[in-house]
Design a protein around this motif. Structure first.
Motif, PDB file in Angstrom:
ATOM      1  N   VAL A 149       5.427  -2.329 -14.295  1.00  0.00           N
ATOM      2  CA  VAL A 149       5.693  -1.711 -13.043  1.00  0.00           C
ATOM      3  C   VAL A 149       5.499  -2.601 -11.611  1.00  0.00           C
ATOM      4  O   VAL A 149       6.468  -2.451 -10.791  1.00  0.00           O
ATOM      5  N   ARG A 150       4.681  -3.482 -11.923  1.00  0.00           N
ATOM      6  CA  ARG A 150       4.383  -4.239 -10.745  1.00  0.00           C
ATOM      7  C   ARG A 150       5.920  -5.415 -10.422  1.00  0.00           C
ATOM      8  O   ARG A 150       6.512  -5.589  -9.493  1.00  0.00           O
ATOM      9  N   ALA A 184       8.495   7.616  -9.467  1.00  0.00           N
ATOM     10  CA  ALA A 184       7.637   7.163  -8.416  1.00  0.00           C
ATOM     11  C   ALA A 184       6.441   6.379  -8.928  1.00  0.00           C
ATOM     12  O   ALA A 184       6.038   6.638 -10.222  1.00  0.00           O
ATOM     13  N   VAL A 185       6.081   5.295  -8.615  1.00  0.00           N
ATOM     14  CA  VAL A 185       5.215   4.147  -9.197  1.00  0.00           C
ATOM     15  C   VAL A 185       3.894   3.848  -8.127  1.00  0.00           C
ATOM     16  O   VAL A 185       4.249   3.852  -6.982  1.00  0.00           O
ATOM     17  N   GLY A 186       2.887   3.869  -8.712  1.00  0.00           N
ATOM     18  CA  GLY A 186       1.682   3.342  -7.827  1.00  0.00           C
ATOM     19  C   GLY A 186       1.207   2.164  -7.911  1.00  0.00           C
ATOM     20  O   GLY A 186       1.938   1.198  -8.453  1.00  0.00           O
ATOM     21  N   TYR A 187       0.059   1.814  -7.528  1.00  0.00           N
ATOM     22  CA  TYR A 187      -0.974   2.542  -6.947  1.00  0.00           C
ATOM     23  C   TYR A 187      -1.551   2.428  -5.919  1.00  0.00           C
ATOM     24  O   TYR A 187      -1.597   3.018  -4.826  1.00  0.00           O
ATOM     25  N   ARG A 188      -2.144   1.102  -5.608  1.00  0.00           N
ATOM     26  CA  ARG A 188      -2.610   0.828  -4.245  1.00  0.00           C
ATOM     27  C   ARG A 188      -1.205   0.508  -3.353  1.00  0.00           C
ATOM     28  O   ARG A 188      -1.271   0.698  -2.038  1.00  0.00           O
ATOM     29  N   SER A 189       0.020   0.207  -3.842  1.00  0.00           N
ATOM     30  CA  SER A 189       0.969   0.012  -3.089  1.00  0.00           C
ATOM     31  C   SER A 189       2.216   0.943  -3.800  1.00  0.00           C
ATOM     32  O   SER A 189       3.231   0.362  -4.399  1.00  0.00           O
ATOM     33  N   PRO A 190       2.066   2.043  -3.525  1.00  0.00           N
ATOM     34  CA  PRO A 190       3.146   2.867  -4.255  1.00  0.00           C
ATOM     35  C   PRO A 190       4.448   2.920  -3.564  1.00  0.00           C
ATOM     36  O   PRO A 190       4.763   2.261  -2.468  1.00  0.00           O
ATOM     37  N   ASP A 223       0.437   9.448  -9.567  1.00  0.00           N
ATOM     38  CA  ASP A 223       0.297   8.133 -10.186  1.00  0.00           C
ATOM     39  C   ASP A 223      -1.038   7.890 -10.686  1.00  0.00           C
ATOM     40  O   ASP A 223      -1.145   7.392 -11.880  1.00  0.00           O
ATOM     41  N   TRP A 224      -2.116   8.063  -9.822  1.00  0.00           N
ATOM     42  CA  TRP A 224      -3.467   7.793 -10.369  1.00  0.00           C
ATOM     43  C   TRP A 224      -3.795   9.137 -11.620  1.00  0.00           C
ATOM     44  O   TRP A 224      -4.612   8.426 -12.482  1.00  0.00           O
TER      45      TRP A 224
END
Length: 790
Positions: A149-150, A184-190, A223-224
């Protein structure tokens, strides 16, 4: 470990039952919104995860309606029952405990009642290791998914599109070549990721709906939530209910986002048209495991059908009253056993005892308070609603007695044979009087009173034989201890009691039995029988404890030490085995038996074997036979250092002799280190270097030393021995001539020249050896020394 494994395994089947019930109820509630259904499934997931804990927590019972149970009903839970024995001078008995896999104790519900129990040690531990390994690989898979994801976000580029709604978090809108569907992907930078093909192909209105759907996921923090659910699935991979609930959550999550989009836009048909267009243009490239989004084509078409259903409840808010009601229903299902147990085919018996050999089966089930007659052959009193079922089946033939008290406490007895109800008197009463005393005895209640009555009515020998038939190990142990405590047993009876104790499967009960009754066996000449009991113990710790206590308390005396050494030799733990053997060897006042050295040979740890052998030498190291057996045991050790320590310790009692020399030579030949071999040879020379046979063996071993320095040190010390004797002289100079260093060879020869008693033949050997030295200087020095001697 067993308790944890039991809880998890019982939670496994209970979770499946609970999930199936929730699914059946939810299937018949079509007017419940997707958001509410999602909340209920989340609640169900929490309850399923907590089931292994809930079944260990005694929850309060709520009032339930009781009904008469039949013999066909299986076990369930109800209030804790008490089975009471009554007599003129015996008070009411306490609550029956749950004590074995054949006897289910008190519980609180059909879903929290454990019906699977384990008594072994290894099986749950092996499964636990396997479970941890599998969970680790599942979590590793999630970690890789997070990295993917990242990487997708890092490789994507910013999209020149307007965000349809405001977000509480900073959300990036990105375009990627590496995905086939929006997500849609997260988390701290969705971020919302869009496939480049869709950006170029969809109209502005269609893209607006796509972005609304993905925004819904991020606004709801899906996401969370998805991350938490995936972690739960990874850890609880063994629970099918968790996977099933996860799939339901994913489905309801997408429907809840669809409802939110329709609520925002007010256009269901246009949104459905956009989804159809998305399914047409999107590709089937696999999505990252931690991403939420539009989904695959098959899922989109299923959502289209639901989306166009006008009878659906599309409210986006969660119905809190309905979720609260669902929570109360789940709590009721978890905590109340009787009504739901009956629904699932379970009964509300508090205690069940089963005995089966595959062909013959006996079963006892009780609920409520029951008082038995003094001889335990019938029921004297029962509380209202109490019931007792006693049944036995032999193939197709079965018999059963049902005893039940109505609401007024009046007892009714029914007897069935071959499935047909018959008169209770006669055969039914005999059947009950045969099985009931066995069951009552198995409960371990009022053991002192029962033991005294059994001895009084049947005699001591019959009582001992009756105790042998008791199935529960802890109860059998208590009866045996009681018999030993209240009666003076003869030697034969003591032997039989020990044999019965050895038949108990529990090592812990055998250990406790010995601790409680060892004084009864002291000085009775039953050493062999006590050690036979020890041989049945598999636990090294328990066996070590009993053997140690038996020696310290004088239960096993010195004449039986050989048998004790054999028992210790069967232990697996080197540490425990060594401790027992050392204690026994120290206590021995006579010559140590061969069994000790046979047991020492089974010790795999070189350090432990060396400690034992060194201790033996410290106690009986002046005995030549003992030294020989020690050396014979040391030769199979792997460590050169430990072998050398044993040989050096044996040197103090070294007195030569053909057999002792042979064993010492075998030990030295097995030592590969020149330094350790040198230490051994020097110790032998110091201890018995004046003995020609010993010195010859030392010199023979010195030949095989590779290091000139170590070899010369040995020969320098040997030079003070009887080198004038022909056999010794020949061996000495054979070793000297293998020294390659001229300086070391010169040192040894000069040491021989320094002896004033060196005879002419010895001096000639010095001259011959000097002629082979390469160094002219060293050769000249030796020749000068020879000239001075002449």
């Amino acid at each position: 470990m067993n308790a944890v494994f039991e809880a998890l395994l019982n939670g496994w089947w209970q979770g499946i039952v609970l999930t199936a019930l929730v699914w059946l109820v939810m299937r018949d509630l079509p007017r419940v919104s997707a958001a509410t259904r999602l909340a209920i499934w989340h609640l169900t997931l929490v309850v399923v995860l907590l089931l292994p804990v809930l079944q260990r927590i005694p929850l309060p019972k709520w009032p339930v309606i009781r009904s008469v149970s039949s013999v066909s009903e299986m076990r369930s839970t109800a209030s804790v029952a008490r089975v009471v024995q009554s007599s003129a001078d015996v008070p009411a008995a306490p609550t029956l405990p749950a004590a074995s896999a054949l006897e289910a104790g008190s519980g609180t519900s059909i879903l929290s009642r454990p019906v699977v129990e384990f008594s072994g040690h290894d099986f749950p531990a092996v499964l636990a290791v396997l479970a941890v390994a599998l969970a680790f690989f599942q979590l590793l898979r999630l970690a890789i998914g997070y990295w993917v994801v990242r990487r997708l976000k890092r490789k994507a580029v910013a999209a020149d599109l307007p965000m349809p709604v405001r977000h509480d978090r900073a959300v990036n809108l990105l375009v990627s070549e590496r995905i086939g569907m929006p997500m849609a992907v997260g988390y701290r930078s969705p971020a919302i990721l869009l496939p480049r093909r869709l950006v170029e192909s969809l109209s502005a209105e269609e893209m607006h709906y796509v972005l609304l759907h993905e925004s819904a996921h991020l606004r709801r923090n899906d996401d969370w939530m998805a991350l938490a659910e995936r972690i739960i699935r990874a850890i609880f991979f063994f629970q099918p209910a968790v996977y099933w609930i996860g799939r339901q959550i994913e489905r309801e999550r997408e429907l809840a986002c669809d409802d939110w989009v329709v609520a925002q836009s007010g256009e269901a048909k246009q949104y459905a048209s956009s989804l159809a267009r998305l399914a047409e243009l999107g590709t089937q490239r696999a999505a990252p495991i931690l991403a939420t989004g539009a989904g695959r084509r098959k899922e989109i078409f299923a959502r289209l059908e639901t989306l166009l259903d006008r009878s659906r409840n599309r409210v986006t808010a969660v119905s809190e009253p309905l979720v609260l009601l669902a929570g109360l229903a789940l709590l009721l299902l978890v905590t109340q056993g009787a009504p739901f147990g009956r629904l699932l085919g379970f009964s509300n018996f508090d205690n069940t005892w089963v005995e089966s050999d595959g062909t013959h089966r006996r079963e006892m089930k009780t609920r409520g308070e029951i008082e038995f007659t003094r001889d335990d052959q019938d029921v004297e009193h029962m509380s209202p609603g109490a019931m007792l079922i006693v049944s036995q089946s032999d193939g197709w033939n079965g018999r059963r007695v049902e005893i039940e008290a109505d609401e007024q406490g009046v007892i009714h007895r029914r007897y069935y044979s071959g499935g047909i109800q018959r008169s209770f008197d006669g055969d039914g009463r005999r059947f009950l009087s045969t099985l009931l005393p066995q069951w009552v005895r198995e409960q371990g209640r009022d053991i002192p009173e029962r033991t005294a009555r059994m001895i009084r009515e049947k005699g001591l020998d019959s009582t001992i034989e009756d105790i042998r038939t008791i199935r529960r190990t802890d109860v059998k142990r208590q009866y045996l201890e009681e018999v030993l405590g209240v009666s003076q047993l003869n030697t034969d009876q003591l032997r039989r009691v020990l044999k019965i104790a050895g038949e108990m499967p529990s090592d812990g009960d055998k250990r406790q039995f010995f601790d409680n009754v060892h004084d009864r066996y002291r000085g009775r000449g039953l050493d062999a029988q006590v050690l036979a009991l020890v041989d049945t113990i598999h636990s090294d710790d328990d066996r070590r404890h009993i053997l140690t206590q038996a020696m310290e308390l004088g239960v096993v005396n010195e004449p039986a030490l050989g048998r004790l050494f054999q028992s210790a030799g069967q232990m697996n733990s080197d540490d425990d085995k060594t401790a027992v053997l050392m204690q026994a060897a120290q206590a021995a006042k006579q010559r140590l038996p061969d069994a000790l050295f046979e047991a020492a040979g089974t010790i795999h740890s070189d350090d432990d074997r060396r400690r034992l052998l060194s201790m033996i030498l410290s106690v009986q190291g002046d005995d030549a036979a003992t030294v020989t057996r020690v050396l014979r045991t040391a030769v199979s050790m792997n460590s050169d250092e430990d072998k050398a320590k044993v040989l050096i310790a044996s040197a103090a009692g070294f007195k030569g002799g053909e057999e002792m020399l042979r064993e010492a030579g075998r030990v030295m030949s097995s030592i590969h280190s020149d330094g350790e071999r040198r230490r051994c040879l020097e110790a032998l020379i110091e201890a018995d270097g004046k003995n020609a046979e010993t010195l010859r063996e030392v010199l023979r071993q010195a030949l095989t030393i590779n290091s000139d320095e170590d070899k010369s040190h040995v020969l320098l010390q040997a030079a003070g021995g009887p080198v004038n004797q022909e056999n010794v002289r020949r061996a000495f100079f054979a070793a000297v001539n293998t020294i390659h260093s001229s300086g070391e060879q010169r040192r040894v020869l000069m040491a021989v020249l320094a002896r004033p008693d060196a005879d002419a033949e010895t001096l000639r050997e010095v001259s011959r050896s000097a002629s082979s030295i390469n160094s002219n200087e060293d050769q000249a020095a030796i020749l000068k020394g020879l000239a001075e001697r002449r």
